[in-house]
Design a protein around this motif. Sequence first.
Motif, PDB file in Angstrom:
ATOM      1  N   MET A 136      56.353  29.873  37.961  1.00  0.00           N
ATOM      2  CA  MET A 136      56.649  28.985  36.862  1.00  0.00           C
ATOM      3  C   MET A 136      56.994  29.826  35.631  1.00  0.00           C
ATOM      4  N   PRO A 137      58.194  29.670  35.094  1.00  0.00           N
ATOM      5  CA  PRO A 137      58.583  30.466  33.936  1.00  0.00           C
ATOM      6  C   PRO A 137      57.879  29.980  32.668  1.00  0.00           C
ATOM      7  N   LEU A 138      57.809  30.867  31.703  1.00  0.00           N
ATOM      8  CA  LEU A 138      57.219  30.510  30.420  1.00  0.00           C
ATOM      9  C   LEU A 138      58.108  29.493  29.714  1.00  0.00           C
ATOM     10  N   PRO A 139      57.509  28.577  28.948  1.00  0.00           N
ATOM     11  CA  PRO A 139      58.302  27.570  28.248  1.00  0.00           C
ATOM     12  C   PRO A 139      59.152  28.202  27.148  1.00  0.00           C
ATOM     13  N   LYS A 140      60.256  27.574  26.847  1.00  0.00           N
ATOM     14  CA  LYS A 140      61.177  28.072  25.831  1.00  0.00           C
ATOM     15  C   LYS A 140      60.859  27.449  24.479  1.00  0.00           C
ATOM     16  N   ILE A 141      61.052  28.212  23.418  1.00  0.00           N
ATOM     17  CA  ILE A 141      60.746  27.718  22.075  1.00  0.00           C
ATOM     18  C   ILE A 141      61.731  26.623  21.656  1.00  0.00           C
ATOM     19  N   ALA A 142      62.909  26.610  22.241  1.00  0.00           N
ATOM     20  CA  ALA A 142      63.887  25.560  21.919  1.00  0.00           C
ATOM     21  C   ALA A 142      63.329  24.182  22.263  1.00  0.00           C
ATOM     22  N   GLU A 143      62.528  24.119  23.317  1.00  0.00           N
ATOM     23  CA  GLU A 143      61.907  22.842  23.693  1.00  0.00           C
ATOM     24  C   GLU A 143      60.944  22.383  22.607  1.00  0.00           C
ATOM     25  N   ALA A 144      60.222  23.317  22.011  1.00  0.00           N
ATOM     26  CA  ALA A 144      59.266  22.973  20.957  1.00  0.00           C
ATOM     27  C   ALA A 144      59.991  22.526  19.696  1.00  0.00           C
ATOM     28  N   ARG A 145      61.130  23.133  19.419  1.00  0.00           N
ATOM     29  CA  ARG A 145      61.884  22.780  18.215  1.00  0.00           C
ATOM     30  C   ARG A 145      62.504  21.390  18.309  1.00  0.00           C
ATOM     31  N   GLU A 146      62.669  20.874  19.503  1.00  0.00           N
ATOM     32  CA  GLU A 146      63.249  19.542  19.690  1.00  0.00           C
ATOM     33  C   GLU A 146      62.240  18.429  19.458  1.00  0.00           C
ATOM     34  N   LEU A 147      60.952  18.762  19.403  1.00  0.00           N
ATOM     35  CA  LEU A 147      59.910  17.756  19.235  1.00  0.00           C
ATOM     36  C   LEU A 147      59.866  17.255  17.793  1.00  0.00           C
ATOM     37  N   SER A 148      59.471  15.997  17.634  1.00  0.00           N
ATOM     38  CA  SER A 148      59.270  15.466  16.291  1.00  0.00           C
ATOM     39  C   SER A 148      57.940  16.002  15.757  1.00  0.00           C
ATOM     40  N   ASP A 149      57.673  15.760  14.486  1.00  0.00           N
ATOM     41  CA  ASP A 149      56.435  16.264  13.890  1.00  0.00           C
ATOM     42  C   ASP A 149      55.197  15.682  14.567  1.00  0.00           C
ATOM     43  N   ASP A 150      55.228  14.394  14.858  1.00  0.00           N
ATOM     44  CA  ASP A 150      54.080  13.756  15.519  1.00  0.00           C
ATOM     45  C   ASP A 150      53.889  14.297  16.936  1.00  0.00           C
ATOM     46  N   GLN A 158      47.474  30.701  34.068  1.00  0.00           N
ATOM     47  CA  GLN A 158      47.632  29.542  33.196  1.00  0.00           C
ATOM     48  C   GLN A 158      47.189  29.854  31.763  1.00  0.00           C
ATOM     49  N   PHE A 159      46.248  30.800  31.609  1.00  0.00           N
ATOM     50  CA  PHE A 159      45.847  31.222  30.266  1.00  0.00           C
ATOM     51  C   PHE A 159      47.051  31.747  29.490  1.00  0.00           C
ATOM     52  N   LYS A 160      47.815  32.611  30.129  1.00  0.00           N
ATOM     53  CA  LYS A 160      48.975  33.214  29.478  1.00  0.00           C
ATOM     54  C   LYS A 160      49.982  32.143  29.085  1.00  0.00           C
ATOM     55  N   HIS A 161      50.243  31.217  29.975  1.00  0.00           N
ATOM     56  CA  HIS A 161      51.211  30.158  29.703  1.00  0.00           C
ATOM     57  C   HIS A 161      50.743  29.268  28.558  1.00  0.00           C
ATOM     58  N   ALA A 162      49.463  28.906  28.572  1.00  0.00           N
ATOM     59  CA  ALA A 162      48.944  28.015  27.532  1.00  0.00           C
ATOM     60  C   ALA A 162      48.928  28.713  26.172  1.00  0.00           C
ATOM     61  N   ARG A 163      48.510  29.962  26.128  1.00  0.00           N
ATOM     62  CA  ARG A 163      48.494  30.700  24.856  1.00  0.00           C
ATOM     63  C   ARG A 163      49.914  30.892  24.330  1.00  0.00           C
ATOM     64  N   HIS A 164      50.844  31.162  25.229  1.00  0.00           N
ATOM     65  CA  HIS A 164      52.247  31.333  24.847  1.00  0.00           C
ATOM     66  C   HIS A 164      52.792  30.031  24.258  1.00  0.00           C
ATOM     67  N   ARG A 165      52.511  28.928  24.916  1.00  0.00           N
ATOM     68  CA  ARG A 165      52.978  27.622  24.444  1.00  0.00           C
ATOM     69  C   ARG A 165      52.360  27.281  23.092  1.00  0.00           C
ATOM     70  N   LEU A 166      51.059  27.556  22.951  1.00  0.00           N
ATOM     71  CA  LEU A 166      50.390  27.273  21.684  1.00  0.00           C
ATOM     72  C   LEU A 166      51.003  28.095  20.557  1.00  0.00           C
ATOM     73  N   SER A 167      51.286  29.339  20.809  1.00  0.00           N
ATOM     74  CA  SER A 167      51.884  30.183  19.765  1.00  0.00           C
ATOM     75  C   SER A 167      53.271  29.674  19.389  1.00  0.00           C
ATOM     76  N   GLN A 168      54.029  29.204  20.361  1.00  0.00           N
ATOM     77  CA  GLN A 168      55.349  28.639  20.063  1.00  0.00           C
ATOM     78  C   GLN A 168      55.218  27.400  19.180  1.00  0.00           C
ATOM     79  N   LEU A 169      54.302  26.519  19.543  1.00  0.00           N
ATOM     80  CA  LEU A 169      54.127  25.276  18.794  1.00  0.00           C
ATOM     81  C   LEU A 169      53.656  25.558  17.371  1.00  0.00           C
ATOM     82  N   LEU A 170      52.724  26.489  17.214  1.00  0.00           N
ATOM     83  CA  LEU A 170      52.230  26.818  15.880  1.00  0.00           C
ATOM     84  C   LEU A 170      53.309  27.504  15.049  1.00  0.00           C
TER      85      LEU A 170
END
Length: 75
Positions: A1-15, A45-57
Amino acid sequence: MPLPKIAEARELSDDQLVEEITAVKKQLFQLRLQKATRQLEKPHQFKHARHRLSQLLTVEGERKRAAIQAEQEQK
């Protein structure tokens, strides 16, 4: 499973962004709990979750800084 892309996070609304941050934090808590009770089967899964959290923040911080900058420019 590849790491999520930050472009996906940028497409989300604020809520959606806030909801996603909360969900990832809960997921990390559950992973830590599973690790402590020796029930964790997929430690990557730790790596993936931490990576995703850092992207979102990062996206959240970018939006806050952009809002502050826009507010200062209006003055």
